[in-house]
Design a protein around this motif. Structure first.
Motif, PDB file in Angstrom:
ATOM      1  N   PHE A 152       8.400  33.991  78.071  1.00 13.60           N
ATOM      2  CA  PHE A 152       9.530  33.789  78.634  1.00 13.60           C
ATOM      3  C   PHE A 152      10.481  33.496  77.642  1.00 13.60           C
ATOM      4  O   PHE A 152      10.328  32.402  77.131  1.00 13.60           O
ATOM      5  CB  PHE A 152       9.368  33.318  80.101  1.00 13.60           C
ATOM      6  N   LEU A 153      11.316  34.324  77.483  1.00 17.93           N
ATOM      7  CA  LEU A 153      12.573  33.738  76.628  1.00 17.93           C
ATOM      8  C   LEU A 153      14.066  34.250  76.897  1.00 17.93           C
ATOM      9  O   LEU A 153      14.409  35.428  77.323  1.00 17.93           O
ATOM     10  CB  LEU A 153      12.282  34.768  75.206  1.00 17.93           C
ATOM     11  N   LEU A 158      17.378  39.175  73.255  1.00 23.60           N
ATOM     12  CA  LEU A 158      16.865  40.026  72.265  1.00 23.60           C
ATOM     13  C   LEU A 158      17.912  40.433  71.272  1.00 23.60           C
ATOM     14  O   LEU A 158      17.636  41.287  70.389  1.00 23.60           O
ATOM     15  CB  LEU A 158      16.084  41.039  72.804  1.00 23.60           C
ATOM     16  N   ARG A 159      19.117  40.064  71.280  1.00 27.12           N
ATOM     17  CA  ARG A 159      20.106  40.641  70.466  1.00 27.12           C
ATOM     18  C   ARG A 159      19.947  39.769  69.222  1.00 27.12           C
ATOM     19  O   ARG A 159      19.883  38.903  69.143  1.00 27.12           O
ATOM     20  CB  ARG A 159      21.597  40.377  71.172  1.00 27.12           C
ATOM     21  N   PRO A 160      20.385  40.759  68.029  1.00 31.69           N
ATOM     22  CA  PRO A 160      20.313  40.173  66.638  1.00 31.69           C
ATOM     23  C   PRO A 160      21.199  38.698  66.444  1.00 31.69           C
ATOM     24  O   PRO A 160      20.588  38.236  65.833  1.00 31.69           O
ATOM     25  CB  PRO A 160      20.837  41.301  65.906  1.00 31.69           C
ATOM     26  N   GLY A 161      22.283  38.649  67.180  1.00 26.97           N
ATOM     27  CA  GLY A 161      23.103  37.732  66.563  1.00 26.97           C
ATOM     28  C   GLY A 161      22.774  36.414  67.703  1.00 26.97           C
ATOM     29  O   GLY A 161      23.514  35.502  67.332  1.00 26.97           O
ATOM     30  N   TRP A 162      21.706  36.533  68.525  1.00 27.10           N
ATOM     31  CA  TRP A 162      21.535  35.475  69.360  1.00 27.10           C
ATOM     32  C   TRP A 162      21.006  34.204  68.683  1.00 27.10           C
ATOM     33  O   TRP A 162      19.849  34.626  68.015  1.00 27.10           O
ATOM     34  CB  TRP A 162      20.955  35.788  70.695  1.00 27.10           C
ATOM     35  N   TYR A 163      21.267  32.883  68.609  1.00 25.64           N
ATOM     36  CA  TYR A 163      20.479  31.922  68.161  1.00 25.64           C
ATOM     37  C   TYR A 163      20.589  30.820  69.091  1.00 25.64           C
ATOM     38  O   TYR A 163      21.593  30.120  69.639  1.00 25.64           O
ATOM     39  CB  TYR A 163      21.365  31.216  66.986  1.00 25.64           C
ATOM     40  N   PRO A 164      19.472  30.559  69.709  1.00 23.07           N
ATOM     41  CA  PRO A 164      19.422  29.584  70.843  1.00 23.07           C
ATOM     42  C   PRO A 164      19.636  28.046  70.388  1.00 23.07           C
ATOM     43  O   PRO A 164      19.236  27.586  69.469  1.00 23.07           O
ATOM     44  CB  PRO A 164      17.917  29.688  71.272  1.00 23.07           C
ATOM     45  N   VAL A 221       1.537  40.613  72.870  1.00 23.30           N
ATOM     46  CA  VAL A 221       2.239  39.584  73.820  1.00 23.30           C
ATOM     47  C   VAL A 221       3.260  40.307  74.530  1.00 23.30           C
ATOM     48  O   VAL A 221       3.949  41.127  73.934  1.00 23.30           O
ATOM     49  CB  VAL A 221       2.687  38.388  73.004  1.00 23.30           C
ATOM     50  N   TRP A 222       3.494  40.105  75.747  1.00 20.78           N
ATOM     51  CA  TRP A 222       4.538  40.638  76.716  1.00 20.78           C
ATOM     52  C   TRP A 222       5.772  39.580  76.744  1.00 20.78           C
ATOM     53  O   TRP A 222       5.407  38.541  76.780  1.00 20.78           O
ATOM     54  CB  TRP A 222       4.072  40.808  77.926  1.00 20.78           C
ATOM     55  N   VAL A 223       6.947  40.122  76.350  1.00 17.36           N
ATOM     56  CA  VAL A 223       8.076  39.116  76.292  1.00 17.36           C
ATOM     57  C   VAL A 223       8.723  39.597  77.416  1.00 17.36           C
ATOM     58  O   VAL A 223       9.393  40.590  77.557  1.00 17.36           O
ATOM     59  CB  VAL A 223       8.810  39.102  74.965  1.00 17.36           C
TER      60      VAL A 223
END
Length: 555
Positions: A425-426, A488-494, A479-481
């Protein structure tokens, strides 16, 4: 001359809006899916009392009392209808309380119209079908306002006799609905009950504290005696003392509302449409009736009138929260749902003023007006409002109108996940679909979870560390996410290190093979990279870096 009417007519004016509200709210209450906020109520309220108490120390303290109230409800039956039923009942009670305010501050037909207008307002219907605290807070706000009016002073003779009664003519220039005067000493118990109800309301949601400001403004407009201020001040002080501990705890959890932004002009327009009607054929006449109600003086010295009570209730809480949110974003229209009660009261008062003028004009010609004709015409007007807003009400019953539908996410997972399939889960809060509807994820392996939410005292559980997560992923070919769309967007940084590790591992070691999108969630299948795929990607990245260097050198 005053027309004698049945004493039961006042009760009729109060009771009918509650019944109508219950019927409107019951229509489509089982939408077939919860959205994220309802899912939080569903999972937290079903925990044991010690587990709920443990959770409130770290998150959602502002909703603590609501979770405790919902605990016995869901212990009896843990279904979606049971989850929403307290909100529906609260909305029905609020409609009757709005009507009771109109009866007390003006006359029964005003109360009847105001309660019915409240019942057919789409925003009210929306929160009547939501398993959150806002409908209960609205009931507390309306109940507190009625107790405020009662505590300020007794109703003078001749008011509130029946639905279609004529009322003794007020002195020239008196504001519409003059009803609360102060010839007798006030009882401390009246203010005590008022303070108790408002105190419970602010514990349900701390934003309800602004109702005290609305009541204070009503006292200012009425220019009440000092002893009234003294009684109200003691009650308000008690409420603030009750609120202080909750405010201190919830202040430490302010990150929960970090998603809110400073409101702009669109927020004000949206609130006006939500309160008075989202469609122009309703909004225009609604606002005109409110203006008509405010054409007379708001209050005479020492007297409460309907406009003097309803106008501050309508304006002060939203205006205060909007002003605060310019510097500390806290505004959301649901936080001031309780202020909506002022709008139908004012609109009904304007309609009554208009009807009075029409009756006087018609009476000069016919010398007779049926005592029930005007109330019935007002009810027909509310019915037309309901018909005009019926498409909005119908659309609101669609689960797709909510930000997400966790039941649909769980159903999609059930169709695609096999027993033993690993799931990641992400970010961690994407686990809410599995928590709310575990059947769809039954048999799947939650590879990042170390402790479930009820055990760890968190909403979505405590996850394993980066090292252990690497070890668990190392032996997997697929693996299922289950992810939030933004994750899942390229610019996202948690911002959380654990989420950074999850994201990096998935992007470095796996490639996507299949994707299934549901509103508010993405289910994506990742398979491990082959050595050839890794070499091709490394070569592509090297060429891209070299091209970037050449481009910089060329400039």
């Amino acid at each position: 001359m005053t027309v004698k009417c049945s004493r039961g007519a006042g009760a009729f004016a109060v009771g009918v809006p509650g019944v109508v509200m219950f019927a409107v709210g019951l229509w489509g209450i089982d939408r077939g899916g919860m959205w994220r906020d309802e899912a939080v109520t569903f999972q937290v309220a079903r925990r044991s009392l010690p587990q709920i108490w443990q959770l409130l120390h770290s998150v959602d303290a502002v909703h603590g009392l609501y979770y405790l109230l919902m605990h016995p409800v869901l212990a009896v039956h843990s279904g979606e209808v049971a989850l929403r039923l307290p909100s529906l009942c609260a909305a029905a009670v609020t409609a009757s309380l709005v009507a009771a305010l109109g009866v007390r501050l003006a006359r029964p037909r005003v109360g009847l119209w105001a309660g019915l207008l409240y019942a057919v307002t789409p925003m009210v219907g929306h929160f009547a079908q939501e398993g959150r605290s806002y409908a209960l807070v609205a009931a507390g706000g309306a109940g507190g306002t009625l107790l405020f009016v009662r505590a300020v002073g007794r109703r003078p003779p001749g008011r509130g006799v029946g639905v279609g009664c004529a009322v003794p003519r007020a002195p020239k220039g008196a504001p519409m609905g003059v009803s609360a005067q102060f010839p007798a000493p006030l009882k401390a118990t009246g203010w005590g009950v008022y303070g108790g109800v408002v105190g419970c309301t602010v514990l349900l949601h701390e934003m309800a504290v602004f109702v005290l400001l609305a009541h204070g403004c009503a006292l200012l407009l009425a220019r009440v005696p000092r002893r009234v201020w003294w009684g109200w001040g003691r009650a308000a002080g008690g409420v603030l003392l009750v609120l202080v501990p909750l405010g201190l705890v919830s202040g430490g959890q302010a990150g929960q509302v970090a998603w809110l932004e400073p409101p702009g002009g669109g927020a004000v327009e949206g609130l006006v449409r939500a309160f008075a009607g989202p469609t122009l054929p309703v909004l225009g006449p609604y606002l005109l009736l409110i203006v008509l109600a405010l054409c007379a003086p708001l209050a005479r010295r020492g007297e409460l009138s309907l406009p003097a009570v309803a106008l501050p209730l309508l304006l002060v809480p939203p205006a205060t929260l909007l002003a605060v949110s310019r510097h500390w974003p806290l505004f959301d229209d649901r936080y001031v749902l309780y202020a909506l009660a002022g709008a139908p009261l004012l609109a009904a008062a304007g309609a009554d003023r208009l009807a009075g003028a029409a009756v006087r004009l018609w009476g000069r010609r016919t010398r007779h007006v049926d005592v029930y004709a005007v109330p019935c015409l007002g009810v027909v007007g509310v019915a037309l409002v309901f018909v005009a807003q019926l498409p909005v009400l119908r659309a609101d019953r669609d689960p797709e109108r909510r930000p997400d539908n966790l039941a649909a996410v769980s159903a999609a997972a059930a169709r695609r996940l096999d027993h033993g399939d690993p799931v990641l889960f992400l970010p961690a809060l994407a686990r809410r679909a599995a928590v709310a509807y575990p059947k769809g994820f039954r048999g799947a392996a939650d590879i990042a979870l170390r402790e479930p939410g009820p055990v760890s005292g968190t909403l979505y559980g405590r996850e394993t560390g980066p090292g252990e997560l690497r070890r668990r992923l190392a032996g997997l070919d697929r693996v299922w996410v289950v992810a939030e769309p933004y994750a899942l967007r390229p610019g996202w940084y948690p911002p959380v290190p654990a989420e950074q590790v999850k994201l990096a591992l998935v992007r470095e070691q796996f490639v996507p093979r299949a994707e299934f999108v549901r509103k508010g969630s993405v289910i994506r299948l990742y398979v491990r990279r082959t050595s050839a795929e890794a070499e091709v990607e490394a070569k592509t990245e090297t060429e891209a870096d070299a091209a970037g260097v050449r481009s910089v050198g060329g400039r």
